[in-house]
Design a protein around this motif. Structure first.
Motif, PDB file in Angstrom:
ATOM      1  N   GLU A 228       0.830  -1.224   0.000  1.00  0.00           N
ATOM      2  CA  GLU A 228       0.000   0.000   0.000  1.00  0.00           C
ATOM      3  C   GLU A 228       0.857   1.264   0.000  1.00  0.00           C
ATOM      4  OE1 GLU A 228      -2.597  -0.410   3.333  1.00  0.00           O
ATOM      5  OE2 GLU A 228      -3.870  -1.880   2.310  1.00  0.00           O
ATOM      6  N   LYS A 229       2.039   1.173   0.608  1.00  0.00           N
ATOM      7  CA  LYS A 229       2.959   2.323   0.643  1.00  0.00           C
ATOM      8  C   LYS A 229       4.342   1.780   0.306  1.00  0.00           C
ATOM      9  CE  LYS A 229       2.602   4.892   4.402  1.00  0.00           C
ATOM     10  NZ  LYS A 229       1.994   6.052   5.027  1.00  0.00           N
ATOM     11  N   ILE A 230       4.911   2.238  -0.806  1.00  0.00           N
ATOM     12  CA  ILE A 230       6.216   1.684  -1.194  1.00  0.00           C
ATOM     13  C   ILE A 230       7.239   2.794  -1.469  1.00  0.00           C
ATOM     14  CG2 ILE A 230       5.286  -0.485  -2.132  1.00  0.00           C
ATOM     15  CD1 ILE A 230       5.660   0.687  -4.949  1.00  0.00           C
ATOM     16  N   GLY A 231       8.494   2.493  -1.110  1.00  0.00           N
ATOM     17  CA  GLY A 231       9.606   3.401  -1.397  1.00  0.00           C
ATOM     18  C   GLY A 231      10.661   2.625  -2.166  1.00  0.00           C
ATOM     19  N   LEU A 232      11.181   3.232  -3.225  1.00  0.00           N
ATOM     20  CA  LEU A 232      12.119   2.531  -4.108  1.00  0.00           C
ATOM     21  C   LEU A 232      13.575   2.741  -3.697  1.00  0.00           C
ATOM     22  CD1 LEU A 232      11.340   0.971  -6.842  1.00  0.00           C
ATOM     23  CD2 LEU A 232       9.547   2.260  -5.739  1.00  0.00           C
ATOM     24  N   ALA A 233      14.345   1.665  -3.810  1.00  0.00           N
ATOM     25  CA  ALA A 233      15.800   1.738  -3.605  1.00  0.00           C
ATOM     26  C   ALA A 233      16.420   0.756  -4.590  1.00  0.00           C
ATOM     27  CB  ALA A 233      16.154   1.352  -2.175  1.00  0.00           C
ATOM     28  N   ASN A 234      17.730   0.828  -4.764  1.00  0.00           N
ATOM     29  CA  ASN A 234      18.331  -0.139  -5.681  1.00  0.00           C
ATOM     30  C   ASN A 234      19.709  -0.575  -5.211  1.00  0.00           C
ATOM     31  OD1 ASN A 234      18.910   2.705  -6.734  1.00  0.00           O
ATOM     32  ND2 ASN A 234      20.499   1.472  -7.708  1.00  0.00           N
ATOM     33  N   GLN A 235      20.073  -1.765  -5.642  1.00  0.00           N
ATOM     34  CA  GLN A 235      21.456  -2.223  -5.464  1.00  0.00           C
ATOM     35  C   GLN A 235      22.287  -1.336  -6.382  1.00  0.00           C
ATOM     36  OE1 GLN A 235      21.916  -6.555  -5.857  1.00  0.00           O
ATOM     37  NE2 GLN A 235      23.787  -6.153  -7.003  1.00  0.00           N
ATOM     38  N   THR A 236      23.414  -0.853  -5.895  1.00  0.00           N
ATOM     39  CA  THR A 236      24.142   0.184  -6.645  1.00  0.00           C
ATOM     40  C   THR A 236      24.640  -0.273  -8.014  1.00  0.00           C
ATOM     41  OG1 THR A 236      26.122  -0.492  -5.462  1.00  0.00           O
ATOM     42  CG2 THR A 236      24.973   1.440  -4.627  1.00  0.00           C
ATOM     43  N   THR A 237      24.770  -1.580  -8.193  1.00  0.00           N
ATOM     44  CA  THR A 237      25.395  -2.048  -9.428  1.00  0.00           C
ATOM     45  C   THR A 237      24.393  -2.565 -10.455  1.00  0.00           C
ATOM     46  OG1 THR A 237      25.761  -4.107  -8.251  1.00  0.00           O
ATOM     47  CG2 THR A 237      27.627  -2.609  -8.406  1.00  0.00           C
ATOM     48  N   MET A 238      23.121  -2.266 -10.260  1.00  0.00           N
ATOM     49  CA  MET A 238      22.136  -2.712 -11.253  1.00  0.00           C
ATOM     50  C   MET A 238      22.180  -1.786 -12.468  1.00  0.00           C
ATOM     51  SD  MET A 238      21.032  -5.382  -9.832  1.00  0.00           S
ATOM     52  CE  MET A 238      19.521  -5.968 -10.592  1.00  0.00           C
ATOM     53  N   LEU A 239      21.456  -2.197 -13.500  1.00  0.00           N
ATOM     54  CA  LEU A 239      21.378  -1.371 -14.702  1.00  0.00           C
ATOM     55  C   LEU A 239      20.592  -0.105 -14.349  1.00  0.00           C
ATOM     56  CD1 LEU A 239      22.214  -1.689 -17.662  1.00  0.00           C
ATOM     57  CD2 LEU A 239      19.976  -2.689 -18.108  1.00  0.00           C
ATOM     58  N   GLY A 240      21.269   1.053 -14.421  1.00  0.00           N
ATOM     59  CA  GLY A 240      20.646   2.300 -13.979  1.00  0.00           C
ATOM     60  C   GLY A 240      19.354   2.604 -14.716  1.00  0.00           C
ATOM     61  N   SER A 241      19.364   2.380 -16.040  1.00  0.00           N
ATOM     62  CA  SER A 241      18.166   2.694 -16.825  1.00  0.00           C
ATOM     63  C   SER A 241      17.008   1.791 -16.403  1.00  0.00           C
ATOM     64  CB  SER A 241      18.450   2.524 -18.322  1.00  0.00           C
ATOM     65  OG  SER A 241      18.936   1.230 -18.569  1.00  0.00           O
ATOM     66  N   GLU A 242      17.334   0.554 -16.010  1.00  0.00           N
ATOM     67  CA  GLU A 242      16.263  -0.356 -15.587  1.00  0.00           C
ATOM     68  C   GLU A 242      15.706   0.067 -14.223  1.00  0.00           C
ATOM     69  OE1 GLU A 242      15.329  -5.023 -16.087  1.00  0.00           O
ATOM     70  OE2 GLU A 242      17.064  -4.603 -14.845  1.00  0.00           O
ATOM     71  N   SER A 243      16.595   0.535 -13.332  1.00  0.00           N
ATOM     72  CA  SER A 243      16.114   1.025 -12.026  1.00  0.00           C
ATOM     73  C   SER A 243      15.119   2.165 -12.230  1.00  0.00           C
ATOM     74  CB  SER A 243      17.287   1.542 -11.175  1.00  0.00           C
ATOM     75  OG  SER A 243      18.119   0.494 -10.780  1.00  0.00           O
ATOM     76  N   LEU A 244      15.453   3.068 -13.161  1.00  0.00           N
ATOM     77  CA  LEU A 244      14.559   4.207 -13.417  1.00  0.00           C
ATOM     78  C   LEU A 244      13.233   3.737 -14.007  1.00  0.00           C
ATOM     79  CD1 LEU A 244      17.136   6.764 -14.889  1.00  0.00           C
ATOM     80  CD2 LEU A 244      16.055   6.829 -12.630  1.00  0.00           C
ATOM     81  N   SER A 245      13.310   2.785 -14.947  1.00  0.00           N
ATOM     82  CA  SER A 245      12.079   2.284 -15.578  1.00  0.00           C
ATOM     83  C   SER A 245      11.196   1.565 -14.566  1.00  0.00           C
ATOM     84  CB  SER A 245      12.404   1.304 -16.714  1.00  0.00           C
ATOM     85  OG  SER A 245      13.219   1.912 -17.649  1.00  0.00           O
ATOM     86  N   ILE A 246      11.834   0.813 -13.673  1.00  0.00           N
ATOM     87  CA  ILE A 246      11.061   0.090 -12.654  1.00  0.00           C
ATOM     88  C   ILE A 246      10.355   1.084 -11.730  1.00  0.00           C
ATOM     89  CG2 ILE A 246      11.375  -1.293 -10.539  1.00  0.00           C
ATOM     90  CD1 ILE A 246      13.344  -3.030 -12.164  1.00  0.00           C
ATOM     91  N   ALA A 247      11.089   2.121 -11.336  1.00  0.00           N
ATOM     92  CA  ALA A 247      10.486   3.141 -10.465  1.00  0.00           C
ATOM     93  C   ALA A 247       9.290   3.776 -11.169  1.00  0.00           C
ATOM     94  CB  ALA A 247      11.527   4.195 -10.103  1.00  0.00           C
ATOM     95  N   ASP A 248       9.468   4.070 -12.446  1.00  0.00           N
ATOM     96  CA  ASP A 248       8.402   4.714 -13.211  1.00  0.00           C
ATOM     97  C   ASP A 248       7.182   3.785 -13.335  1.00  0.00           C
ATOM     98  OD1 ASP A 248       7.643   6.996 -14.753  1.00  0.00           O
ATOM     99  OD2 ASP A 248       7.682   5.675 -16.509  1.00  0.00           O
ATOM    100  N   HIS A 249       7.459   2.520 -13.585  1.00  0.00           N
ATOM    101  CA  HIS A 249       6.390   1.537 -13.758  1.00  0.00           C
ATOM    102  C   HIS A 249       5.576   1.393 -12.465  1.00  0.00           C
ATOM    103  CE1 HIS A 249       4.385  -1.613 -15.864  1.00  0.00           C
ATOM    104  NE2 HIS A 249       4.806  -2.581 -15.077  1.00  0.00           N
ATOM    105  N   LEU A 250       6.285   1.316 -11.338  1.00  0.00           N
ATOM    106  CA  LEU A 250       5.583   1.146 -10.063  1.00  0.00           C
ATOM    107  C   LEU A 250       4.854   2.429  -9.667  1.00  0.00           C
ATOM    108  CD1 LEU A 250       8.189  -1.057  -8.161  1.00  0.00           C
ATOM    109  CD2 LEU A 250       5.973  -1.754  -9.065  1.00  0.00           C
TER     110      LEU A 250
END
Ligand code: SF4
Length: 382
Positions: A228-250
């Motif tokens: 119901e309430k989510i905050g995004l974070a990422n492992q530092t070595t992931m694909l940066g563009s994918e982290s952004l797309s995932i954040a946008d999608h969610l």
């Protein structure tokens, strides 16, 4: 703590490469005997790895007669870890694990925490033994932990774009559980994020969802309540563009579910992508127009950021991810790890005859010396 002159000499002998220094000086392009190397503008040791390796060497210098331990690999590069083994470091877990366990540590021992940090349970066990800690955790990782802790304080579930089995993500998720009501879910890629987005928008079968994320959720995770309430974070070595797309999608999923008016009560996201990772990924993309015959990506097979570089370059060039020059078996055969596979394969006829353009990059944990040895090995064929 900084390495003294004697240790600096050792570091330089082990990690500095004259040929790489020359290529960098020449604008990252180097031609000889029909081979042109295009080095990416950014590759190899990042600031976090540089600092971690310096601290590990300085620790050996400061405590020449003390037992030194690492909780696991200091970084994901075999050459660096083997050098530390030779310097007398013992590893408590991981592929270089020695015979001493955490339970057998004593207050006289020094324990070094790797660049990607360690989980709180391990840290507590080591502290309980009274060991001295040398913490090399990178500032960019600490930044993510601060962010995650603030999400939890505000009762947001942390969605981590990462690999649930990676030490950094395990360290990050352990920070979530510091707080008794802390919850997390780890998504590996857009496909998994889409699964979460779908559940947010339309619900679904809870058991199937929990089975799918069995190893990637906090204990007692309930998707009906904890998304119901989510905050995004990422492992530092992931694909940066994918982290952004995932954040946008969610974010879009939360918008659909809760509307724009209350979005900030349900969705939080801050850019926690590490700049060093980002620079290295962008530098590989910049080689796309160079008419490369092939691309060599140098780095540990278990190095997350090296695997991402391999993925990016394989989108536009034949790519060979190797750990070091020994993987170049001959001018005919190369041993390498294809992206997305665990095992290495041997490919024949990898080096075209005649003039050839070779792109070269290396993960954030790869020393220049390892890259230089690769370049020299290839040059030896002409
Ligand atoms: S990749 Fe980024 S987070 Fe990881 S050690 Fe390097 S600078 Fe730090």
């Amino acid at each position: 703590m900084k390495p003294g002159n004697a240790m600096q000499d050792i570091l330089s002998r082990q990690y500095y490469s004259h040929i790489i220094a020359r290529i960098k000086k020449g604008g990252n392009v180097y031609s000889k005997n029909g081979i042109t190397f295009y080095l990416t503008d950014s590759f190899g040791f990042c600031y976090g790895v540089d600092r971690a390796v310096d601290l590990a060497y300085a620790t050996r210098e400061k405590y020449p007669n003390t037992r030194l331990f690492l909780t696991t690999e200091i970084i994901h590069n075999p050459r660096v870890n083997k050098n530390l083994l030779e310097m007398g470091y013992q590893f408590l877990t991981g592929p270089y694990k020695g015979h001493v366990t955490v339970d057998e540590l004593t207050a006289e021992d020094v324990v070094v925490i790797p660049a990607f940090g360690t989980d709180l349970q391990t840290l507590k066990r080591v502290l309980d033994k009274g060991c001295q800690i040398v913490d090399t955790t990178c500032g960019s990782v600490l930044n993510i932990w601060r962010r995650v802790e603030s999400y939890i304080k505000d009762h947001f579930t942390v969605v981590i774009h990462g690999k649930h089995y990676h030490e950094e993500t395990q360290a990050t998720s352990s920070r979530v559980l510091k707080n008794p009501h802390g919850k997390y879910i780890v998504v590996l890629n857009m496909k998994e994020a889409d699964h979460v987005a779908h559940y947010i928008c339309q619900g679904g079968d809870k058991e199937t969802f929990l089975k799918k994320f069995e190893k990637a959720t906090s204990p007692g995770f309930d998707p009906d309540h904890d998304l119901e309430k989510i905050g995004l974070a990422n492992q530092t070595t992931m694909l940066g563009s994918e982290s952004l797309s995932i954040a946008d999608h969610l974010k879009k999923a939360m918008l659909k579910r809760y509307g724009n008016k209350t979005l900030s009560e349900h969705f939080l996201n801050f850019d926690t992508i590490c700049s060093a990772t980002d620079d290295r990924q962008n530098a590989v993309m910049a080689l796309e127009g160079k008419k490369l015959n092939l691309m060599i990506v140098v780095g540990g097979y278990n190095s997350s950021n090296t695997n991402q570089l391999c993925y990016i370059s394989s989108q536009f060039a034949s790519t060979y991810h190797i750990e070091n020059f020994e993987d170049i078996l001959s001018s005919e055969a190369i041993r390498h790890k294809p992206h997305g596979q665990w095992e290495t394969v041997v490919t024949n006829d990898w080096l075209p005859k005649g003039p050839v353009n070779i792109g070269v990059t290396a993960g954030a944990s790869t020393p220049d010396k390892v890259v230089g040895d690769v370049v020299e090995k290839i040059l030896s064929f002409r």
